[in-house]
Design a protein around this motif. Structure first.
Motif, PDB file in Angstrom:
ATOM      1  N   UNK A  10       3.157   7.980   9.608  1.00 34.19           N
ATOM      2  CA  UNK A  10       1.846   7.801   9.011  1.00 34.19           C
ATOM      3  C   UNK A  10       0.906   8.903   9.512  1.00 34.19           C
ATOM      4  N   UNK A  11      -0.170   9.125   8.792  1.00 34.05           N
ATOM      5  CA  UNK A  11      -1.190  10.116   9.165  1.00 34.05           C
ATOM      6  C   UNK A  11      -0.595  11.507   9.383  1.00 34.05           C
ATOM      7  N   UNK A  12       0.459  11.817   8.667  1.00 40.01           N
ATOM      8  CA  UNK A  12       1.192  13.062   8.919  1.00 40.01           C
ATOM      9  C   UNK A  12       0.330  14.304   8.711  1.00 40.01           C
ATOM     10  N   UNK A  13      -0.564  14.278   7.732  1.00 40.85           N
ATOM     11  CA  UNK A  13      -1.365  15.469   7.436  1.00 40.85           C
ATOM     12  C   UNK A  13      -2.646  15.552   8.247  1.00 40.85           C
ATOM     13  N   UNK A  14      -3.069  14.448   8.841  1.00 42.54           N
ATOM     14  CA  UNK A  14      -4.435  14.415   9.364  1.00 42.54           C
ATOM     15  C   UNK A  14      -4.560  14.045  10.836  1.00 42.54           C
ATOM     16  N   UNK A  15      -3.469  13.747  11.506  1.00 40.49           N
ATOM     17  CA  UNK A  15      -3.568  13.336  12.910  1.00 40.49           C
ATOM     18  C   UNK A  15      -2.321  13.750  13.678  1.00 40.49           C
ATOM     19  N   UNK A  59      -2.576   8.019  -1.883  1.00 35.39           N
ATOM     20  CA  UNK A  59      -1.707   9.165  -1.568  1.00 35.39           C
ATOM     21  C   UNK A  59      -2.485  10.476  -1.547  1.00 35.39           C
ATOM     22  N   UNK A  60      -3.774  10.389  -1.271  1.00 36.52           N
ATOM     23  CA  UNK A  60      -4.572  11.599  -1.165  1.00 36.52           C
ATOM     24  C   UNK A  60      -5.516  11.782  -2.341  1.00 36.52           C
ATOM     25  N   UNK A  61      -6.307  12.836  -2.264  1.00 26.70           N
ATOM     26  CA  UNK A  61      -7.285  13.106  -3.307  1.00 26.70           C
ATOM     27  C   UNK A  61      -7.141  14.532  -3.830  1.00 26.70           C
ATOM     28  N   UNK A  73       0.856  -1.180   0.000  1.00 31.43           N
ATOM     29  CA  UNK A  73       0.000   0.000   0.000  1.00 31.43           C
ATOM     30  C   UNK A  73       0.894   1.232   0.000  1.00 31.43           C
ATOM     31  N   UNK A  74       0.708   2.091  -0.972  1.00 28.62           N
ATOM     32  CA  UNK A  74       1.490   3.319  -1.060  1.00 28.62           C
ATOM     33  C   UNK A  74       0.654   4.442  -0.467  1.00 28.62           C
ATOM     34  N   UNK A  75       1.052   4.914   0.701  1.00 29.11           N
ATOM     35  CA  UNK A  75       0.310   5.957   1.387  1.00 29.11           C
ATOM     36  C   UNK A  75      -0.179   5.505   2.740  1.00 29.11           C
ATOM     37  N   UNK A  76       0.234   6.237   3.782  1.00 27.51           N
ATOM     38  CA  UNK A  76      -0.137   5.875   5.138  1.00 27.51           C
ATOM     39  C   UNK A  76      -1.180   6.786   5.746  1.00 27.51           C
ATOM     40  N   UNK A  77      -2.181   7.169   4.942  1.00 28.82           N
ATOM     41  CA  UNK A  77      -3.321   7.907   5.470  1.00 28.82           C
ATOM     42  C   UNK A  77      -4.396   6.949   5.939  1.00 28.82           C
ATOM     43  N   UNK A  78      -5.583   7.475   6.224  1.00 28.75           N
ATOM     44  CA  UNK A  78      -6.641   6.617   6.752  1.00 28.75           C
ATOM     45  C   UNK A  78      -7.089   5.564   5.744  1.00 28.75           C
ATOM     46  N   UNK A  79      -7.165   5.921   4.461  1.00 30.13           N
ATOM     47  CA  UNK A  79      -7.567   4.933   3.454  1.00 30.13           C
ATOM     48  C   UNK A  79      -6.563   3.784   3.419  1.00 30.13           C
ATOM     49  N   UNK A  80      -5.283   4.129   3.428  1.00 30.48           N
ATOM     50  CA  UNK A  80      -4.256   3.091   3.415  1.00 30.48           C
ATOM     51  C   UNK A  80      -4.312   2.208   4.637  1.00 30.48           C
TER      52      UNK A  80
END
Length: 419
Positions: free
Chosen positions: A178-183, A245-247, A148-155
């Motif tokens: 992980x979750x660097x932008x959102x948590x 990797x985001x939207x 999985x490329x991307x450690x946000x919530x979706x990933x």
């Protein structure tokens, strides 16, 4: 007679038409959606629907019978190609022209494209639509190697489902955590521990620089990724790859129509755009929030619902300004994270419970003001904190940090104290 055209069959668009009919609107409503499916909810896609625990029909906001009964004209599997604000005409891909009195744009967003994905790979997937999940589910079998490329919530949510289904799962995150932008770092550390305990490998501060295909493209699998090369030179074998990797907000149609764009379609507190009789809501909008004292773009179900209701109310002649405390959630394994407010610009965190367990809450303060909360398997704390954050912002009331951290203090009592 009024004819309201809604472009986009996501949460904001569906909520707008539902609220219009509930509010007594008896004019014509047309809904345009670029997917063939009825309007549906997206959050379960990376959770229960991916895991096979939810049927497709359960995703739909309303069954076909609802649209038939409410006389909603559905244009599904079609795109709006052009908006002419002067003539008030929307042109569809098949040439159909719809004349509107009011227009609602719920254009949503799309997955950000991997820079190295310069061709179509048969085993590279997004997690965004029903079609995406139906394409990936046959590959979710025990023993497969998933990257999985991307450690946000979706990933992370995808990793949780994959691990429970027996896949060998690795997450690659370009940021330092992980979750660097959102948590907050505390929440990120918690989830890294949980996923590590479940067997998920997480590699941070690393980028994927190259995809390799099987046998140098000389057989039928030439479009399948077999290996990923990382920025440190390491290679990872893969049976399938998920990009998360985001939207990116879908604003191109609105921009061509002359609407003001600034990290989304610019709207006011009534969901009105810069052009009269055109409204917008959901992921694609940049909007003001009086409670937060800022303009922002939110990627959340709550925001899409609220803006849909706001637009419908204004069309019906009931101006109700949108100003709510944002809230979000994430389900991973047997853990529910519920978030209220925005955990940014904080200078103090109060911990309630033990963050080495799977049940605790974090409260974020900016000086003396409570601005956000994260609750791990603590629904009572979440519900109370959401109300307190609203009260603190609306009435400039200071919340006692010690009370929130005191496990002997019941959350239901907090609301009585500060209401």
């Amino acid at each position: 007679m009024q004819h309201i055209v809604i472009i986009g069959a996501g949460q904001a668009g569906a909520q707008t038409l539902i609220s219009l009919r509930q509010g007594g609107f008896d004019g014509t409503i047309s809904l345009i959606g670029d997917e063939p499916a009825l309007p549906y909810q997206r959050p379960p896609l990376s959770k229960k629907f991916l895991a096979g625990e939810m049927e497709k029909a359960q995703l739909f906001f309303r069954p076909q019978a609802f649209y038939d009964k409410e006389n909603i004209a559905l244009y599904l599997g079609q795109r709006a190609e052009k908006i002419d604000p002067a003539a008030k005409i929307v042109t569809l891909t098949d040439g159909t022209e719809l004349t509107y009195t009011q227009l609602m744009l719920s254009l949503g967003s799309r997955p950000r494209t991997l820079p190295i994905a310069d061709t179509d790979y048969q085993n590279l997937f997004d997690i965004r639509t029903i079609a995406d999940i139906e394409a990936i589910r046959p590959h979710f079998t025990a023993g497969k190697k998933l990257v999985i490329i991307g450690g946000g919530y979706i990933g992370l949510e995808t990793a949780a489902v994959a691990q429970q289904m027996g896949l060998d799962t690795i997450i690659i995150e370009a940021a330092e955590r992980i979750l660097a932008r959102v948590a907050s770092p505390q929440i990120a550390d918690f989830y890294e521990r949980i996923h590590n305990e479940k067997g998920v490998q997480i590699i941070t501060n690393m980028q994927v620089t190259e995809f390799a295909t099987q046998n140098n493209g000389k057989n039928e699998n030439e479009n399948k990724i077999s290996e990923l090369r990382l920025s440190n030179g390491r290679t990872l074998a893969a049976d399938l790859v998920v990009a998360g990797i985001g939207i990116v907000p879908n604003v191109e149609l609105a921009e061509k129509a002359g609407l003001k764009i600034d990290n989304g379609i610019v709207v006011d507190e009534f969901a009105r755009t810069s052009i009269t009789d055109i409204y917008a809501g959901g992921d694609c909008t940049q909007h003001p929030n009086a409670l937060l004292g800022r303009r922002l773009r939110l990627e959340s179900v709550q925001n899409a619902i609220a803006q849909g209701k706001t637009a419908a109310a204004h069309i019906l002649g009931e101006a109700k300004a949108y100003a709510e405390i944002p809230w979000f959630w994430s389900d991973q394994y047997d853990i529910k994270l519920q978030m209220a407010g925005l955990a940014i610009d904080y200078d103090r965190i109060i911990l309630r419970g033990d963050d080495n367990t799977n049940s605790f809450a974090l409260f974020y303060f900016n000086k003396t003001q409570l601005i956000a909360a994260d609750a791990i398997n603590r629904p009572a704390e979440f519900m109370a904190a959401k109300k307190l954050i609203h009260v603190a912002a609306e009435k400039n009331i200071q919340i006692d940090p010690a009370q929130l951290g005191d496990e002997t203090s019941a959350p239901k009592d907090w609301v009585r104290t500060y209401r």
